[in-house]
Write an enzyme that holds these catalytic residues in place. Structure first.
Site, PDB file in Angstrom:
ATOM      1  N   TYR A  51       0.820  -1.217   0.000  1.00 37.34           N
ATOM      2  CA  TYR A  51       0.000   0.000   0.000  1.00 37.34           C
ATOM      3  C   TYR A  51       0.859   1.275   0.000  1.00 37.34           C
ATOM      4  O   TYR A  51       0.375   2.334   0.422  1.00 37.34           O
ATOM      5  CB  TYR A  51      -0.942  -0.005   1.202  1.00 37.34           C
ATOM      6  CG  TYR A  51      -2.195  -0.841   1.007  1.00 37.34           C
ATOM      7  CD1 TYR A  51      -3.135  -0.516   0.016  1.00 37.34           C
ATOM      8  CD2 TYR A  51      -2.478  -1.930   1.828  1.00 37.34           C
ATOM      9  CE1 TYR A  51      -4.291  -1.260  -0.160  1.00 37.34           C
ATOM     10  CE2 TYR A  51      -3.649  -2.683   1.660  1.00 37.34           C
ATOM     11  CZ  TYR A  51      -4.550  -2.335   0.660  1.00 37.34           C
ATOM     12  OH  TYR A  51      -5.704  -3.057   0.494  1.00 37.34           O
ATOM     13  N   HIS A 117      -9.801  -6.386  -1.640  1.00 37.74           N
ATOM     14  CA  HIS A 117      -9.003  -5.426  -2.408  1.00 37.74           C
ATOM     15  C   HIS A 117      -9.037  -5.853  -3.857  1.00 37.74           C
ATOM     16  O   HIS A 117      -9.045  -7.048  -4.151  1.00 37.74           O
ATOM     17  CB  HIS A 117      -7.533  -5.422  -1.942  1.00 37.74           C
ATOM     18  CG  HIS A 117      -6.610  -4.786  -2.953  1.00 37.74           C
ATOM     19  ND1 HIS A 117      -6.413  -3.433  -3.007  1.00 37.74           N
ATOM     20  CD2 HIS A 117      -5.903  -5.312  -3.990  1.00 37.74           C
ATOM     21  CE1 HIS A 117      -5.594  -3.154  -4.028  1.00 37.74           C
ATOM     22  NE2 HIS A 117      -5.275  -4.286  -4.632  1.00 37.74           N
ATOM     23  N   GLU A 128       0.985  -5.199  -8.888  1.00 38.38           N
ATOM     24  CA  GLU A 128       0.491  -5.908  -7.701  1.00 38.38           C
ATOM     25  C   GLU A 128       0.597  -7.427  -7.865  1.00 38.38           C
ATOM     26  O   GLU A 128       0.919  -8.137  -6.900  1.00 38.38           O
ATOM     27  CB  GLU A 128      -0.955  -5.488  -7.418  1.00 38.38           C
ATOM     28  CG  GLU A 128      -1.043  -4.022  -6.983  1.00 38.38           C
ATOM     29  CD  GLU A 128      -2.465  -3.568  -6.679  1.00 38.38           C
ATOM     30  OE1 GLU A 128      -3.415  -4.359  -6.848  1.00 38.38           O
ATOM     31  OE2 GLU A 128      -2.621  -2.407  -6.256  1.00 38.38           O
TER      32      GLU A 128
HETATM   33  P1  RTP Z   1      -8.549  -1.359  -2.142  1.00 38.59           P
HETATM   34  O1  RTP Z   1      -7.320  -0.625  -2.612  1.00 38.59           O
HETATM   35  O2  RTP Z   1      -8.391  -2.001  -0.794  1.00 38.59           O
HETATM   36  O3  RTP Z   1      -9.085  -2.293  -3.190  1.00 38.59           O
HETATM   37  O4  RTP Z   1      -9.732  -0.306  -1.942  1.00 38.59           O
HETATM   38  P2  RTP Z   1     -10.133   0.903  -2.857  1.00 38.59           P
HETATM   39  O5  RTP Z   1      -9.298   0.941  -4.097  1.00 38.59           O
HETATM   40  O6  RTP Z   1     -11.619   0.838  -3.027  1.00 38.59           O
HETATM   41  O7  RTP Z   1      -9.765   2.142  -1.940  1.00 38.59           O
HETATM   42  P3  RTP Z   1      -8.383   2.946  -1.797  1.00 38.59           P
HETATM   43  O8  RTP Z   1      -8.685   4.389  -1.994  1.00 38.59           O
HETATM   44  O9  RTP Z   1      -7.327   2.315  -2.646  1.00 38.59           O
HETATM   45  O10 RTP Z   1      -8.035   2.728  -0.268  1.00 38.59           O
HETATM   46  C1  RTP Z   1      -7.419   1.548   0.186  1.00 38.59           C
HETATM   47  C2  RTP Z   1      -8.107   1.078   1.442  1.00 38.59           C
HETATM   48  O11 RTP Z   1      -7.877   2.025   2.484  1.00 38.59           O
HETATM   49  C3  RTP Z   1      -9.034   2.127   3.301  1.00 38.59           C
HETATM   50  N1  RTP Z   1      -9.531   3.500   3.291  1.00 38.59           N
HETATM   51  N2  RTP Z   1      -9.900   4.121   4.356  1.00 38.59           N
HETATM   52  N3  RTP Z   1     -10.855   6.074   6.186  1.00 38.59           N
HETATM   53  C4  RTP Z   1     -10.798   6.373   4.883  1.00 38.59           C
HETATM   54  O12 RTP Z   1     -11.144   7.436   4.435  1.00 38.59           O
HETATM   55  C5  RTP Z   1     -10.302   5.336   3.993  1.00 38.59           C
HETATM   56  N4  RTP Z   1     -10.180   5.465   2.689  1.00 38.59           N
HETATM   57  C6  RTP Z   1      -9.691   4.287   2.249  1.00 38.59           C
HETATM   58  C7  RTP Z   1     -10.083   1.202   2.746  1.00 38.59           C
HETATM   59  O13 RTP Z   1     -10.054  -0.007   3.497  1.00 38.59           O
HETATM   60  C8  RTP Z   1      -9.627   0.963   1.320  1.00 38.59           C
HETATM   61  O14 RTP Z   1     -10.052  -0.294   0.860  1.00 38.59           O
HETATM   62 MG    MG Z   2      -7.193   0.862  -4.058  1.00 38.09          MG
END
Ligand code: RTP
Ligand code: MG
Length: 141
Positions: A51, A117, A128
């Site tokens: 990440y 994810h 990835e």
């Molecule tokens: P992922 O990477 O896990 O597939 O999820 P995603 O693309 O939908 O979201 P991303 O923006 O890449 O964020 C990665 C993970 O971080 C957590 N998160 N928390 N508290 C917050 O505002 C926040 N924003 C993101 C989430 O668990 C997200 O899946």
């Molecule tokens: Mg993401």
């Protein structure tokens, strides 16, 4: 549409809920094939590296701590338009916003414990997949 590969992770919350099979069924019914898979308890270093793009974000530490809280199931999915197809199956990041019938709507508890994810672009998918699987451990089908 082109044949693509994407990286999927079933996060610790969904592994703990015993829904690996239900999530795999959704991939299969959507025409995505599992071409590599392993269960792993990520080290802090592995989760931070994975990440790294989020390193400066306020949620980075919580995200890393959550991802190392238990084993995860990591897989490579292959299919036509696999990157977007997987994102559609997953639903929105926050389960409160996720469309009915998506994985996050059905299995996620919160924006942190959000079940899965999925790579967000073809470019990131390649990075990835290579992060977790040597080319010899991914099987063309
Ligand atoms: P992922 O990477 O896990 O597939 O999820 P995603 O693309 O939908 O979201 P991303 O923006 O890449 O964020 C990665 C993970 O971080 C957590 N998160 N928390 N508290 C917050 O505002 C926040 N924003 C993101 C989430 O668990 C997200 O899946
Ligand atoms: Mg993401």
């Amino acid at each position: 549409m082109a044949l693509e590969r994407t990286l999927s992770i079933i996060k610790p919350d969904a592994v703990a809920k015993n829904v690996i099979g239900e999530i795999y069924t959704r991939f299969e019914k959507a025409g995505l094939k599992v071409v590599a898979a392993k269960m792993k308890h990520l080290s802090k270093q592995e989760a931070e590296g994975f990440y790294a793009v989020h390193r400066e974000r306020p949620f980075f530490n919580a995200l890393v701590e959550f991802m190392i809280s238990g084993p995860v199931m990591i897989q490579v999915l292959e299919g036509e338009g696999a990157v977007l197809k997987n994102r559609e199956l997953m639903g929105a990041t926050n389960p409160k916003d996720a469309a009915p019938g998506t994985i996050r709507a059905d299995f996620a508890d919160s924006i942190d414990a959000n079940a899965v994810h999925g790579s967000d672009s073809l470019e990131n998918a390649a990075i990835e997949v290579a992060y977790f699987f040597p080319a010899t451990d991914v099987f063309a089908r």
